[in-house]
Design a protein around this motif. Structure first.
Motif, PDB file in Angstrom:
ATOM      1  N   GLN A 204       0.825  -1.205   0.000  1.00 23.11           N
ATOM      2  CA  GLN A 204       0.000   0.000   0.000  1.00 23.11           C
ATOM      3  C   GLN A 204       0.864   1.262   0.000  1.00 23.11           C
ATOM      4  O   GLN A 204       0.513   2.259  -0.639  1.00 23.11           O
ATOM      5  CB  GLN A 204      -0.932  -0.003   1.214  1.00 23.11           C
ATOM      6  N   LEU A 205       1.992   1.214   0.686  1.00 22.36           N
ATOM      7  CA  LEU A 205       2.885   2.364   0.724  1.00 22.36           C
ATOM      8  C   LEU A 205       3.421   2.692  -0.660  1.00 22.36           C
ATOM      9  O   LEU A 205       3.455   3.868  -1.078  1.00 22.36           O
ATOM     10  CB  LEU A 205       4.045   2.075   1.688  1.00 22.36           C
ATOM     11  N   HIS A 208       0.674   4.281  -2.743  1.00 16.60           N
ATOM     12  CA  HIS A 208       0.448   5.667  -2.315  1.00 16.60           C
ATOM     13  C   HIS A 208       1.531   6.593  -2.866  1.00 16.60           C
ATOM     14  O   HIS A 208       1.233   7.687  -3.360  1.00 16.60           O
ATOM     15  CB  HIS A 208       0.415   5.727  -0.794  1.00 16.60           C
ATOM     16  N   GLU A 209       2.776   6.155  -2.800  1.00 14.74           N
ATOM     17  CA  GLU A 209       3.892   6.982  -3.283  1.00 14.74           C
ATOM     18  C   GLU A 209       3.811   7.217  -4.787  1.00 14.74           C
ATOM     19  O   GLU A 209       4.275   8.238  -5.289  1.00 14.74           O
ATOM     20  CB  GLU A 209       5.218   6.324  -2.924  1.00 14.74           C
ATOM     21  N   GLY A 211       0.929   7.468  -6.378  1.00 17.83           N
ATOM     22  CA  GLY A 211      -0.339   8.112  -6.676  1.00 17.83           C
ATOM     23  C   GLY A 211      -1.385   7.154  -7.194  1.00 17.83           C
ATOM     24  O   GLY A 211      -2.350   7.582  -7.855  1.00 17.83           O
ATOM     25  N   PRO A 213      -4.412   4.295  -6.412  1.00 16.78           N
ATOM     26  CA  PRO A 213      -5.335   3.961  -5.313  1.00 16.78           C
ATOM     27  C   PRO A 213      -5.193   2.503  -4.903  1.00 16.78           C
ATOM     28  O   PRO A 213      -4.788   1.648  -5.700  1.00 16.78           O
ATOM     29  CB  PRO A 213      -6.714   4.224  -5.939  1.00 16.78           C
TER      30      PRO A 213
END
Length: 347
Positions: A204-205, A208-209, A211, A213
């Motif tokens: 998930q990290l 997120h980094e 961009g 979802p």
């Protein structure tokens, strides 16, 4: 055949019996050259220490146990191979136990079942808690393998692990770097194991980094890290609508990835053309799969060395030692399952 004695080893190595004894007991103040000469003689003659005599002399048997969840899993089989080699080099004998992830069995083995024989235990627990293990580690030499969540000021036992969050982030980042945008994860564990939680966190990290979802539909839950669950989870992902179906999948173990690869083949899709696949474990099976599997490789040799030396130090020490967490290195081995170029297998 007559048993090989310390005297035989001493004659072969050209040293005193006392020196051979010091080397076999891993005593300090023996030069590296002398130690190597004695160990070479030990290997050539096939010398094996007498546990009964050793125990009478030192109060220790030279026997340690390695307890892992599943000996049929390539990762644990390969790790056991490395640990046995490291232990042999220190004059220790390893007994190997299989816990099958049973928390009661994990706790029983952690206490040194048959403690009158065992000097210490290396344990890879799945479900027994650190709270349950804390009093055990205080009373008996114990080293833990695998993932646990620790606060820096609350380490309850010696522990050897890899940084699972960073490892999962590295694998996912690699898939994102291929230009894939619908990336799935196979390995979210309904039993909420620390390994699964940390690898999901790293996944998930990385999203997120970049961009991207996180879509829960692309992270099906499983019960165990095995080929069958990888197959079923991948079939479920391929049954999703075309606009949701993944173009890359990060599997939380190589066994899951092998099962997932089979499901892609059944669907008449290609790896990595339609779906790029990557795993974690650095198993030999991943090297020989078709196409060969990109995998995050934990340094199993380093894990084994750290675990055995840490346990040996705790066994030898007359005073309590502070507990430590040791982080072993890892690296990404990029192979055909994420690279379109076919490469001959290099041994």
């Amino acid at each position: 055949m007559t048993a090989v004695t310390l005297k035989d080893v001493a004659m072969r190595a050209g040293v005193s019996i006392k020196t051979v004894s010091n080397v076999v007991r891993d005593a300090p103040k023996v030069s590296a050259d002398t130690r190597e000469r004695v160990m070479r003689a030990v290997r050539e003659l096939g010398y094996r220490p007498n546990p009964s005599a050793r125990r009478l002399r030192t109060g220790r048997s030279g026997l340690i146990a390695l307890a892992v969840p599943d000996l049929t899993t390539p990762y644990f089989a390969e790790l056991a191979h490395h640990i046995r080699a490291e232990a042999t080099a220190l004059g220790l004998t390893v007994l190997i136990e299989e816990t099958l992830g049973d928390p009661a069995e994990e706790l029983r083995l952690a206490t040194g079942v048959g403690a009158s024989l065992l000097d210490g235990v290396i344990l890879s627990p799945l479900h027994v808690t650190t709270t349950e293990l804390a009093p055990v580690a205080d009373a008996f030499p114990l080293v833990l393998l695998g993932e646990r969540s620790y606060q820096r000021d609350h380490v309850v036992a010696d522990h050897v692990l890899i940084d699972n969050v960073a490892a999962a982030r590295d694998v996912t980042g690699h898939l994102i770097g291929l230009g894939r945008t619908r990336i799935a994860a196979i390995g979210a564990d309904v039993k909420a194991s620390a390994t699964s939680r940390q690898r999901l966190e790293g996944f998930q990290l990385a999203l997120h980094e970049a961009g991207l979802p996180f879509d829960p539909r692309l992270a099906p839950t499983i019960t165990e890290f095995n080929r069958g669950n990888g197959l079923l989870a991948m079939r479920a992902l391929l049954a999703l609508p075309p606009d949701i179906r993944p173009d890359a999948v990060f599997c939380f173990s190589d066994l899951l990835a092998v099962g997932a690869q089979r499901a892609v083949h059944e669907a008449a899709l290609s790896v990595p053309g339609d779906i790029a696949l990557a795993g974690i474990d650095g198993s030999e099976e991943a090297l020989y799969s078709t196409p060969s599997l990109t995998t995050l490789v934990p340094d199993k040799g380093a894990i084994a060395s750290l675990a055995v030396k840490c346990l040996a130090a705790r066994i030898r020490s007359a005073e309590p030692l502070p507990f430590e967490v040791h982080v072993a290195p890892h690296w990404l081995d990029v192979r055909e399952s994420t690279a379109a170029v076919r490469r001959p297998l290099t041994l």
